[in-house]
Design a protein around this motif. Structure first.
Motif, short mmCIF file in Angstrom:
data_model
loop_
_atom_site.label_atom_id
_atom_site.label_comp_id
_atom_site.label_asym_id
_atom_site.label_seq_id
_atom_site.Cartn_x
_atom_site.Cartn_y
_atom_site.Cartn_z
N THR A 402 91.60 41.96 -55.38
CA THR A 402 91.10 42.08 -56.74
C THR A 402 89.85 41.21 -56.86
N VAL A 403 89.12 41.36 -57.97
CA VAL A 403 87.90 40.56 -58.13
C VAL A 403 88.22 39.05 -58.16
N PRO A 404 89.23 38.62 -58.93
CA PRO A 404 89.51 37.17 -58.89
C PRO A 404 89.85 36.70 -57.48
N MET A 405 90.56 37.53 -56.72
CA MET A 405 90.92 37.13 -55.36
C MET A 405 89.67 37.00 -54.50
N LEU A 406 88.72 37.94 -54.68
CA LEU A 406 87.48 37.85 -53.89
C LEU A 406 86.79 36.52 -54.17
N PHE A 407 86.73 36.15 -55.44
CA PHE A 407 86.05 34.89 -55.76
C PHE A 407 86.83 33.70 -55.22
N ALA A 408 88.17 33.79 -55.23
CA ALA A 408 88.96 32.68 -54.69
C ALA A 408 88.73 32.56 -53.18
N LEU A 409 88.66 33.71 -52.49
CA LEU A 409 88.39 33.67 -51.05
C LEU A 409 86.98 33.13 -50.81
N GLY A 410 86.05 33.56 -51.66
CA GLY A 410 84.69 33.04 -51.57
C GLY A 410 84.67 31.54 -51.76
N PHE A 411 85.49 31.07 -52.69
CA PHE A 411 85.58 29.63 -52.93
C PHE A 411 85.97 28.89 -51.65
N VAL A 412 86.98 29.43 -50.96
CA VAL A 412 87.44 28.75 -49.74
C VAL A 412 86.31 28.68 -48.72
N SER A 413 85.62 29.82 -48.55
CA SER A 413 84.54 29.85 -47.57
C SER A 413 83.45 28.84 -47.94
N ILE A 414 83.06 28.82 -49.20
CA ILE A 414 81.96 27.94 -49.63
C ILE A 414 82.40 26.48 -49.62
N ILE A 456 85.28 29.10 -61.43
CA ILE A 456 85.17 29.56 -62.82
C ILE A 456 85.18 31.09 -62.88
N PHE A 457 84.45 31.72 -61.95
CA PHE A 457 84.45 33.19 -61.93
C PHE A 457 85.85 33.71 -61.65
N ALA A 458 86.51 33.12 -60.64
CA ALA A 458 87.87 33.56 -60.32
C ALA A 458 88.74 33.45 -61.57
N GLY A 459 88.63 32.32 -62.25
CA GLY A 459 89.42 32.10 -63.46
C GLY A 459 89.08 33.12 -64.54
N THR A 460 87.78 33.41 -64.70
CA THR A 460 87.38 34.34 -65.75
C THR A 460 87.95 35.73 -65.48
N TYR A 461 87.76 36.23 -64.25
CA TYR A 461 88.25 37.57 -63.97
C TYR A 461 89.78 37.62 -64.03
N TYR A 462 90.42 36.49 -63.67
CA TYR A 462 91.87 36.44 -63.61
C TYR A 462 92.48 36.40 -65.01
N TRP A 463 91.91 35.57 -65.89
CA TRP A 463 92.53 35.36 -67.20
C TRP A 463 91.94 36.22 -68.30
N PHE A 541 77.48 38.96 -67.07
CA PHE A 541 77.39 38.83 -68.53
C PHE A 541 77.63 40.18 -69.21
N PHE A 542 77.04 41.23 -68.63
CA PHE A 542 77.24 42.56 -69.21
C PHE A 542 78.71 42.94 -69.16
N ASN A 543 79.30 42.77 -67.99
CA ASN A 543 80.70 43.14 -67.79
C ASN A 543 81.58 42.39 -68.78
N PHE A 544 81.30 41.11 -68.95
CA PHE A 544 82.11 40.26 -69.81
C PHE A 544 82.10 40.79 -71.24
N PHE A 545 80.89 40.98 -71.80
CA PHE A 545 80.82 41.35 -73.21
C PHE A 545 81.20 42.81 -73.43
N TRP A 546 80.86 43.64 -72.46
CA TRP A 546 81.24 45.04 -72.57
C TRP A 546 82.75 45.19 -72.57
N SER A 547 83.40 44.41 -71.67
CA SER A 547 84.85 44.55 -71.53
C SER A 547 85.61 44.00 -72.73
N ILE A 548 85.01 43.06 -73.46
CA ILE A 548 85.70 42.52 -74.63
C ILE A 548 86.04 43.66 -75.59
N TRP A 549 85.07 44.60 -75.73
CA TRP A 549 85.30 45.69 -76.67
C TRP A 549 85.69 47.00 -75.98
#
Lengths: 612, 263, 285
Positions: A402-414, A456-463, A541-549
C-alpha cells in the motif's frame, strides 16, 4: 464521579466535568459529552485533541509549502547564481530587487528554510499533528489530559509561526545567521549584516514562543500517556507510535527549556546590553563593541544541548509510525517489541549526551571532543537495532504494498543511508575535513529531514481514512512515492560528494573559489532533481485535498489493523469512544496469530483460546 | 510493485556505490603530514559503512521481493529471538566503537599535543571578510597589539609601534606563506564573529572564535598555492572570504618574508 | 471562553507589534528637518550667487603608499600599481576636500535633485572617493570590477546597511534619509577601500578637484558658514556673504603638520534607550 474530589479538573465546556486521577489506568464511563455547537468553539478555538491535531497538520502543511518554495529559490541561486528571475522576484519585492537572488538573501533563505522546516514542520507535524490526533485514541482516552493547555499550545505555535513570517517584511529582511543563530553574529545587531536587526529579534521571539508551546504540548503528552490509558492498556501494550510520542515529549520537556533560556539571553544581549555570548573587545566593521566577558561557545552549548535532542524529536515519531505501518502491512508482529522500546529510550537518553559532536572544531576542549565522539558512535547501536528489527519484521512476512507501506519501506532505506554517514561525522578526525561541508547537509537532510518526512507521509496515507472517512487516491499516492523516493536520493547522494570535495555549506555560489568551480555541474544536477521532486509534492497536496471531498468512502478498519483507532468510526466522534470505554486484552501488533480466525487481532478482541 | 521497489533500491544502491567508488569528484590531494592518516581512516570507515549500506539495502530489497504478498497463507508469527538480537547488537557495538576509537588517533596527535618546539608561529586574525596574517619577524616575538589602534586600512591587527617587538612584525591580508616540511603553529583569533579556517588539501579546519586564541599545528609536505576558505557562517560575504596559503621552500619563504617586510 | 480568547489577543498583539515595527522603519526614510523655524520651500529668483575657491596645502605632503592588493588577485591584476588616496596633493593643492554650506540656509527647504550621483567601484577603489548628496537623494552605486564587493556605509545618524554587489550586478540605488557629514563607506573584503559621503539638507556642496579648486553654484544671496572637510586634516570654517548674482572667492589652507588620525574606530554605546540617547553619546565621548 464528583469533580470536587479530583486533584485537578478541567472544564472543557463548562458543563462536562472531566476528571483526572493520579492512578494508573482510568475509565471515563460518564464522559459522554457532545461536540460544541458553535463553529468557533468547534473548529477554531477547539479543545478537541482531534481538531487541534488537524490544526497542527494544516499549519505544518502551510509551513512545508513555504519551506519547499524557499529551498527552490536557494537551489536556483546555487545552480544559476547570476540568472534573473523577475517573476519569482515578485514574491520578495524588497529582497529580490531586479530579480536576482543576492548572496545575503540566499542566507536569509537558508535561515528561514531551516527554521521553518525544523520547528514548524518536523516538530509540528509528527508530534503536534499525529501525536495529538492519535495518542489519546491509541491509549483509549477520550481526550488529552489538559485540553485547554492543548489548545493554547497550538495557538502559541501559530503565533510563533506568524512572528517568524513577519521577519521577511521588516526593514533589513529575514536574519542571515542560519537556523543555529551562532553568536556573536546573531547577537551584535545590524552592524554585522542585513537582517540581523529586527529580523533577528523576531526570529528569537518566534523560537521562544515555539518553545513555550512545545512545553505545554509535552506536558500533555506525558500526562495523557501515563494517566489516561484505558483498562488493560499496560505500558507494554502501547503501540510503538505511542512510545515514540511519549519519549519525544520527554525529550521536548527537557530540551526546549534550554533553548528558551538561551533565546532569552540572546535577546538580552541584543536589546539590554548584557554580555552572555559576546566577548570583550570585539570590533565589527570599525566599531568597538561595549560588551565584555561573554562566551560564543556558551551559545553553542545551549543551542546544541537543545539542538541534538531536537533531531530525535523530529525522527522518533517517524520511527514509531514506520514500525506501526511496517507491522500492519507485513501482517506480522513487530520484531522485538521490547528491544524497540528500549532502543527508543536509549536513543532518547544518549541524544542528550552527544551535543558536543556539533562542536568538534569549535574551539571546545579536544578531550571532551573524544568523549562526545565515543558517545555519538554508541548511539549508532540502538539505531542499528531498530534497523535490524525492521528488516526482521519483513522476514517471512506477507507484504502488502500500500502507499503507507511504500513510504515506510522508503523510510527504512533512507534511515540506513542517512544514518551511516553519521559514522563518518561522529569521528573527531574525520569531522575535521567534513565539518560544515555539504557532507553534513546531506547527512542531516536524509536522516532528520527526509526520513522524518517519509514517516509523516506514511502516517498521512495510513491515517487519512480514519481522519476524513475517505481513502486517498492510490495511483496518485504511488506516483508520489516513486518520484519522491528517487528524487530524494538524486538530491542528497551527490551532496555527500560535494562535501568530500570540501564544499562548505551556506555558500551562495561556487564562483569565489578555484577548488569549488569544478563542482558547479553537481549543483545544477541537484537543482534539477530538486525541482522535479518538489513538483511531485503537488501530487500529494492535490491528492490530499481532493480526497477529503471526493475520495472513496473508507470503512472503519480499511487496513485490517489492530490498534484502538481502528475500533471506532471514521472520522471518530467528538469523544472518540462514546460511552463505551475500550478494554484492551492484548499487545498492539497481533498479526497472523496462529489459530486465529483472521490474520489480525484487535487489541480489544476478547481473549480467545489462542495465547495472547 | 515489490519487484519494482526492489529494483529501484538496487539501482540507487549501485549508483551510490559507483559515485563513491568512481571518485569523479573527490578530496584534493593531501599536502599535510597528517592528511594521509585522515584519508586512510576515511577510506576504512567508508568501506565499512559501504558494506553495511549494501547489505542493508540488499536485504531490504530481497525481503521486499521474497516476502511480497503471493498465493495463500499467512505471515510467520515470528517476533523475538534474543540470541539473534544479542548477536547483532554486539557486532554493531564492536564495529562502531572500534571505529570511534580508531578515529581518535589523528585527532589526538593534532590536538592533544602542544605544537613542537621550533615550530614557526603565525597568527591568523579573521574578520568580516578577510584573513589577517601576522608573522613575528626576525626577533621571533609578536609585538604588543591594542584594540584601539586597529585600523583596517593600514594596521589591521592594531600593532603598537611603541613596542620594539612590534616594529618588525609582518602583517599581510589573505596571503599566508609557510615553509614546507616545517611545523607550523597557528594562533587563530577573530575580531568580530566566528569564522573557520579551512584549507581542504591541508585537512585542517578550526573555528576562529572572538575572545579566544586557539592554537593549532600542522606540517605541510608539498609546495604549491592553496585556498583558505571560511567554513563557519560569518555574514553576507561568507562565500567570498578567501585567503591563500603558499607553501614555499625554505629559501623562497625567507625571500617572501623579506619582500613583505619592506613594502 | 475566557481562556479561549487569550491566544487570539496574543496573535493580534503580535501582529500589531510587527506592523508597528515596519512602520517605525518607514518613518525613518523621510528626510528629517532640523531647523527650529519652519523652513520655506526655496523658489529660485534669478539672483543666485556662486562661491568658488581653492584648497591649499603647505609643507611636505605625506608620501602616497603602495596598496598591496594581492588580498584579492582580481584587484591586483586590474589595478597593479594602486596608491593610497587618503592625502592627494598636487602642486600645493589638496584634492578630495568636501566643501559645503554649514549654516545660513536654515530658513529654506530645497527639493531633492532628481539626478543620481554615481559611486563606481573600479580597480577595487571607489570613484569618486568623496562625494555629496542631499538627504533623500538617490545614490547610484555601480561596479566595474570582475570581483565581488560589498558596500557598507557606517553612518551615525542614518540606518546602517550592507549589501553585496557581485560582478555584473545591476546598480544599487539607495538614499540616506538624514543629513550627516561624513558617512564612511567601506568594503569588508577589500579593507583599503574607503569612500566618504556627505549628506546635507540642501544641495550646496562641492569636492576639491585635482587642482584643489571647487565651485558651489546657485546659492540664494545671504550670509553663510562654509566648511571644508578632509578625512585626514579635519574641518575648517570660513564665513562669507554672497550678494545677488555675486561670485565670491574663498580659500582654505591646510598645513602638513596638522595631519591627525581620525581613529577609524567608534565606541558603541552599551544600551541606547530613546530617553537617554544623548547622555549616552556624551558619556561615550
Amino acid at each position: 464521579m464528583g469533580a470536587s474530589s479530583a486533584p485537578f479538573s478541567v472544564s472543557a465546556q463548562g458543563k462536562n466535568p472531566r476528571i483526572l486521577k493520579g492512578g494508573k489506568a482510568m475509565t471515563q464511563a460518564t464522559a459522554v459529552h457532545e461536540a460544541p455547537k458553535s463553529f468557533i468553539r468547534r473548529y477554531i478555538f477547539s479543545t478537541d485533541h482531534k481538531v487541534i491535531g488537524l490544526q497542527y497538520l494544516f499549519l505544518a502543511m502551510a509551513a512545508v509549502a513555504i519551506g519547499i518554495v524557499l529551498s527552490l529559490y536557494m537551489r536556483l541561486r546555487l545552480a544559476w547564481p547570476t540568472e534573473r528571475w523577475p517573476l519569482l522576484g515578485k514574491l520578495f519585492p524588497n529582497a529580490m530587487a531586479g530579480g536576482t537572488i543576492s548572496p545575503e538573501f540566499y542566507l536569509s533563505l537558508v535561515t528561514m528554510h531551516g527554521t521553518i522546516m525544523v520547528f514548524f514542520v518536523l516538530t509540528t507535524a509528527p508530534l503536534g499533528g499525529f501525536g495529538n490526533y492519535f495518542l489519546p485514541i491509541q491509549v483509549g482516552a477520550h481526550d488529552m489530559a489538559f485540553p485547554v493547555l492543548n489548545m493554547l499550545s497550538f495557538w502559541v505555535t501559530l503565533a510563533g509561526f506568524l512572528v517568524l513570517m513577519a521577519a521577511f517584511f521588516v526593514s533589513g529582511g529575514a536574519p542571515i545567521s542560519g537556523w543555529t543563530a551562532y553568536a556573536p553574529l546573531s547577537a551584535v545587531g545590524e552592524i554585522a549584516g542585513p537582517g540581523l536587526g529586527m529580523g533577528q529579534n523576531l526570529w528569537i521571539l518566534s523560537i521562544a514562543l515555539f518553545c513555550i508551546a512545545s512545553l505545554l504540548g509535552a506536558l500533555n503528552f506525558i500526562t495523557t500517556t501515563l494517566n489516561l490509558r484505558t483498562k488493560g492498556m499496560a505500558m507494554t501494550r502501547l503501540p510503538l507510535t505511542v512510545w515514540a510520542w511519549f519519549t519525544t515529549a520527554v525529550l521536548a520537556l527537557l530540551a526546549f527549556p534550554v533553548l528558551l533560556a538561551g533565546g532569552i539571553l540572546l535577546l538580552l544581549d541584543r536589546v539590554a546590553g548584557t554580555s552572555f555570548f559576546v566577548p570583550g573587545g570585539l570590533i565589527v566593521s570599525d566599531k568597538i563593541l561595549p560588551h565584555k566577558g561573554g562566551s560564543p561557545l556558551l551559545w553553542q552549548h545551549l543551542f546544541w544541548f537543545f539542538g541534538h535532542p531536537e533531531v530525535y524529536i523530529a525522527i522518533l515519531p517517524g520511527m514509531g509510525i514506520t514500525s506501526h505501518v511496517l507491522s500492519t502491512f507485513a501482517r506480522k508482529p513487530i520484531f522485538g517489541y521490547r528491544a524497540m522500546v528500549t532502543a527508543i529510550f536509549a536513543i532518547g537518553l544518549l541524544g542528550f549526551l552527544v551535543w558536543g559532536h556539533h562542536m568538534f572544531v569549535s574551539g571546545m576542549s579536544p578531550y571532551s571532543a573524544i568523549a562526545f565522539s565515543l558517545l555519538t558512535l554508541s548511539i549508532g547501536v540502538p539505531s542499528a537495532i531498530k534497523t535490524f528489527n525492521w528488516l526482521a519484521t519483513l522476514y517471512k512476512a506477507r507484504i502488502h504494498f500500500t502507499v503507507p507501506m511504500l513510504f515506510a519501506l522508503g523510510f527504512v532505506s533512507i534511515f540506513v543511508t542517512g544514518g551511516l554517514s553519521g559514522i563518518v561525522l561522529g569521528q573527531t578526525s574525520l569531522d575535521i575535513p567534513m565539518h560544515d561541508t555539504y557532507f553534513v547537509v546531506a547527512h542531516f537532510h536524509l536522516i532528520m529531514g527526509v526520513a522524518a518526512i517519509f514517516g509523516i507521509f506514511a502516517g498521512t496515507y495510513y491515517w487519512f481514512p480514519k481522519i476524513f472517512g475517505r481513502m486517498m487516491n492510490d495511483a496518485l499516492g504511488k506516483l508520489h512515492f516513486w518520484l519522491t523516493f528517487i528524487g530524494i536520493y538524486a538530491i542528497f547522494i551527490p551532496m555527500h560528494i560535494l562535501g568530500i570535495a570540501g564544499h562548505p555549506r551556506r555558500y551562495a555560489e561556487t564562483a569565489g573559489f578555484d577548488f569549488l568551480t569544478p563542482l558547479q555541474p553537481i549543483h545544477v544536477f541537484i537543482t534539477i532533481a530538486a525541482l522535479i521532486t518538489a513538483g511531485a509534492q503537488l501530487l500529494f497536496f492535490f491528492n490530499f485535498f481532493w480526497s477529503i471531498w471526493k475520495g472513496k468512502k473508507a470503512e472503519m478498519n480499511p487496513w485490517r489493523a489492530t490498534t484502538l483507532e481502528w475500533t471506532i468510526p471514521s472520522p471518530p466522534p467528538h469523544d472518540n469512544f462514546g460511552p463505551q470505554t475500550p478494554v484492551v486484552h492484548r499487545g498492539p501488533y497481533e498479526y497472523s496469530v496462529p489459530g486465529a480466525a483472521e490474520d489480525y487481532l484487535l487489541q480489544t478482541a476478547p481473549p480467545a483460546p489462542t495465547k495472547s | 510493485m515489490g519487484f519494482a521497489l526492489a529494483l529501484v533500491i538496487g539501482v540507487i544502491t549501485l549508483g551510490t556505490v559507483v559515485l563513491f567508488a568512481g571518485r569523479f569528484w573527490w578530496f584534493p590531494e593531501a599536502i599535510s603530514e597528517h592528511g594521509p592518516s585522515i584519508d586512510r581512516q576515511f577510506m576504512l570507515t567508508l568501506t565499512i559503512i559501504g558494506i553495511a549500506f549494501i547489505l542493508a539495502q540488499a536485504t531490504l530489497a530481497f525481503f521486499i521481493v521474497r516476502y511480497r504478498r503471493q498465493g495463500e497463507g499467512r505471515a510467520s508469527y515470528w517476533h523475538d529471538s534474543p540470541r539473534l538480537e544479542a548477536l547483532w547488537t554486539t557486532i554493531t557495538a564492536v564495529v562502531f566503537l572500534s571505529l570511534a576509537v580508531l578515529g581518535q588517533r589523528v585527532w589526538a596527535k593534532l590536538h592533544l599535543n602542544a605544537p613542537p618546539p621550533g615550530a614557526l608561529q603565525v597568527e591568523v586574525t579573521a574578520q568580516q571578510f578577510v584573513w589577517n596574517i601576522r608573522y613575528p619577524g626576525p626577533d621571533g616575538k609578536f609585538g604588543r597589539t591594542r584594540t584601539e589602534l586597529i585600523n583596517d586600512v593600514d594596521n589591521p591587527v592594531g600593532l603598537d609601534f611603541t613596542d620594539p617587538a612590534a616594529q618588525d612584525d609582518i602583517v599581510t591580508v589573505n596571503q599566508m606563506a609557510i615553509p614546507v616540511n616545517r611545523d607550523i603553529h597557528v594562533i587563530l583569533r577573530s575580531k568580530d564573529v566566528i569564522h573557520s579556517f579551512w584549507v581542504p588539501p591541508l585537512r585542517m579546519k578550526q573555528d576562529a572564535v572572538p575572545g579566544l586564541a586557539i592554537n593549532i599545528h600542522f606540517k605541510a609536505v608539498k609546495t604549491g598555492q592553496f585556498e583558505i576558505a571560511c567554513a563557519e557562517l560569518c555574514g553576507l560575504t561568507h562565500h567570498r572570504m578567501r585567503g591563500f596559503l603558499l607553501v614555499l621552500s625554505e629559501p623562497e619563504f625567507e625571500r617572501w618574508l623579506q619582500q613583505r617586510a619592506s613594502p | 471562553m475566557r481562556i479561549g480568547k487569550s491566544p487570539l489577543v496574543l496573535v493580534l498583539t503580535l501582529a500589531a507589534l510587527s506592523l508597528q515595527c515596519g512602520k517605525k522603519e518607514e518613518v525613518g526614510e523621510a528626510p528629517k528637518e532640523e531647523g527650529a523655524a519652519p523652513a520655506v520651500a526655496y523658489q529660485p529668483t534669478g539672483d543666485e550667487g556662486t562661491i568658488t575657491g581653492v584648497v591649499n596645502f603647505t609643507g611636505q605632503p605625506p608620501q602616497r603608499r603602495r596598496i598591496q592588493m594581492d588580498a584579492d588577485p582580481v584587484c591586483a591584476q586590474k589595478n597593479p600599481s594602486a596608491l593610497s588616496e587618503d592625502v592627494i596633493v598636487n602642486n600645493g593643492k589638496l584634492q578630495n576636500v568636501f566643501v559645503y554650506v554649514k549654516s545660513g540656509l536654515e530658513k529654506y527647504s530645497f527639493s531633492v535633485p532628481s539626478e543620481e550621483p554615481v559611486l563606481d567601484q573600479n580597480g577595487c577603489m571607489y570613484r569618486p572617493r568623496v562625494l555629496g548628496v542631499m538627504a533623500g537623494q538617490n545614490l547610484k552605486i555601480i561596479t566595474s570590477d570582475p570581483t565581488n564587493h560589498n558596500i557598507h556605509p557606517t553612518p551615525k545618524n542614518n540606518p546602517e546597511w550592507n549589501v553585496n554587489q557581485p560582478p555584473g550586478s545591476e546598480p544599487i540605488i539607495r538614499s540616506f534619509p538624514r543629513p550627516e557629514v561624513m558617512i564612511p563607506v567601506k568594503c569588508n573584503q577589500h579593507p583599503w577601500m574607503r569612500a566618504y559621503v556627505g549628506v546635507l539638507r540642501h544641495p550646496f556642496h562641492a569636492v576639491s578637484r585635482e587642482d584643489g579648486s571647487f565651485e558651489i553654484k546657485g546659492l540664494p544671496p545671504g550670509e553663510y558658514e562654509i566648511e571644508a572637510w578632509h578625512e585626514r586634516y579635519g574641518a575648517q570654517v570660513a564665513k562669507v556673504t554672497v550678494g545677488a548674482k555675486e561670485t565670491k572667492q574663498i580659500e582654505f589652507t591646510y598645513a602638513a603638520g596638522q595631519a591627525y588620525r581620525p581613529g577609524s574606530l567608534r565606541l558603541m554605546p552599551a544600551l541606547v534607550l530613546p530617553c537617554c540617547e544623548k547622555t549616552m553619546a556624551r558619556a561615550a565621548k
